[in-house]
Write an enzyme that holds these catalytic residues in place. Sequence first.
Site, PDB file in Angstrom:
ATOM      1  N   SER A   1      14.810 115.654  76.628  1.00 34.26           N
ATOM      2  CA  SER A   1      14.589 114.205  76.553  1.00 34.26           C
ATOM      3  C   SER A   1      13.374 113.685  77.306  1.00 34.26           C
ATOM      4  O   SER A   1      13.008 112.519  77.140  1.00 34.26           O
ATOM      5  CB  SER A   1      15.831 113.459  77.037  1.00 34.26           C
ATOM      6  OG  SER A   1      16.839 113.533  76.060  1.00 34.26           O
TER       7      SER A   1
ATOM      8  N   LYS B   1      13.415 104.907  83.435  1.00 36.20           N
ATOM      9  CA  LYS B   1      14.377 104.968  82.326  1.00 36.20           C
ATOM     10  C   LYS B   1      15.654 104.226  82.709  1.00 36.20           C
ATOM     11  O   LYS B   1      16.087 104.304  83.880  1.00 36.20           O
ATOM     12  CB  LYS B   1      14.679 106.438  82.011  1.00 36.20           C
ATOM     13  CG  LYS B   1      15.506 106.673  80.750  1.00 36.20           C
ATOM     14  CD  LYS B   1      15.678 108.182  80.492  1.00 36.20           C
ATOM     15  CE  LYS B   1      16.454 108.469  79.222  1.00 36.20           C
ATOM     16  NZ  LYS B   1      16.615 109.924  78.957  1.00 36.20           N
TER      17      LYS B   1
ATOM     18  N   SER C   1      15.315 111.523  74.401  1.00 38.92           N
ATOM     19  CA  SER C   1      15.841 110.188  74.517  1.00 38.92           C
ATOM     20  C   SER C   1      15.008 109.254  75.403  1.00 38.92           C
ATOM     21  O   SER C   1      15.236 108.042  75.386  1.00 38.92           O
ATOM     22  CB  SER C   1      17.266 110.258  75.062  1.00 38.92           C
ATOM     23  OG  SER C   1      17.276 110.727  76.396  1.00 38.92           O
TER      24      SER C   1
END
Lengths: 92, 426
Positions: free
Chosen positions: B128, B29, B104
């Site tokens: 997330s 990420k 997210s």
Amino acid sequence: MSDNAVDGDEVAHIADLARIDLDDGEVERFTEQFGEILAAFEALDEVPETDREADLTNVMRPDEVREGLTQEEALQNAPDSEAGQFKGPKVS
Amino acid sequence: MTDYNAYIATDTIEGADDGPLAGRTVAVKDNISTKGVQTTCGSAMLDGYVPPYDATVVERLKDAGATIPGKTNMDEFGMGTTTETSAYGAVENPAAEGRVPGGSSGGSAAVVAAGDADMALGSDTGGSVRCPAAFCGVVGIKPTYGLVSRYGLVAYANSLEQIGPIARSVEDAAELLEVIAGPDERDGTTRDAREHGTDYDFAAAADGDVDGLSLGVPTELLDGADERVVETFWDAIDELEAQGASYHEVDLPSVEHAVEAYYVIAMSEASSNLARFDGVRYGQDGGEGNWNESFAQSREAGFGEEVKRRVLLGTYALSAGYHDKYYKKAQDARAWVKQDFDEALTDADVLASPTMPVPPMKRGESLDDPLTMYLADANTTPVNLANLPAISVPAGETDDGLPVGLQLVGPAFGEKTIIRAGSALA
């Protein structure tokens, strides 16, 4: 209109405290959305006072010099620098 | 390479020749620092920012022999449930066309679901990792607070977040967790699982043995959920029962207030954490003017609307006159949630709920209605407030083919228990 409503001036004041310029459209949208969101947060009034069991441990280490970033590495992402230092906006 | 817009950049980072992850790809990420490779957090503020050091988890991936195929797209600074707030464009859901991938860590879940990477790292502040895992039909683990180092993770809300693995099977996710877990002297909040009655043999725990497992089902987390989701959830529980598990309903009255408490705490911490972005050491140059003017211009240009919204609301919640009303009450709620979970977990090995109360939303539906998007995090946020571990595994699909996730929550450092339970399904 509920107690939670914030007006445009308040949104602008908070934005000033947070150091974020907003355009007029943002002020208008945030004013409406903040009223709704703060009304939802109002539900927290029903939460009983609760003991917080803090499970704390000291995690400090001896203050010894260690390898860190070089001056060049520390400056590599700065938009502006001068004589090996960060260059910020003027103070006044 | 697929075109789900799941990667922000595809610079390859090679790991060591040997190790437990040799020959495997682990996408990372884009809020996790990679030395020499741009790390944007999905924000225009950090466009072109190149970290001079690796996050601890990235060091551990490289030492374990993994190849990092790229940095994945995400909601800006982790603030979103749909991966639509990224400055680099929205991510599509490879498992459900026209729907959001969840957020997210939407890019991380999407590359795993599409088969572009074997595994991925996400970060989970209020769901997330688990939300995008559920929406993309893959597995995601949010570890116990303190199990995984946050050194090098760009902070959104420090007291809530953990880096966690996403993979196509529970065993793979457990294997990745094994590599990244463990204390780190550069993150003072990490703890050694071995001092908490367990060990790090997570992959071995993925044996699918749920005979005698006791599941608690918090009714509050089913109440407001979409019918199609509830139906799929019970199908998964039936399957666990058929394999020898049993379930009983439990009451968790505190969770009714968890999502509000979560947002107050997360926004408050964000307002402080994101104060560092002032365009001097990194970030967008604020241009002419005095300090305050220059900072405010940098932040106007660099932050997207959701980030501004949260920083402003956090600033408001912490400001004089409102601190007791919002922040202090939210901390009470957090303590209450923690007590409730601890109590429920004395009578059950794990707590089970749908990961998300709704199936993946249609793309473009959520952006204009932030409150509705926040409320979708009702089932995941209590776990972060309670510092507990949780896994999301595919529970099945709705009749119209939308993925549904099953969330299993365990006691602190009970990763092996949730891995074992989840491995009975995936």
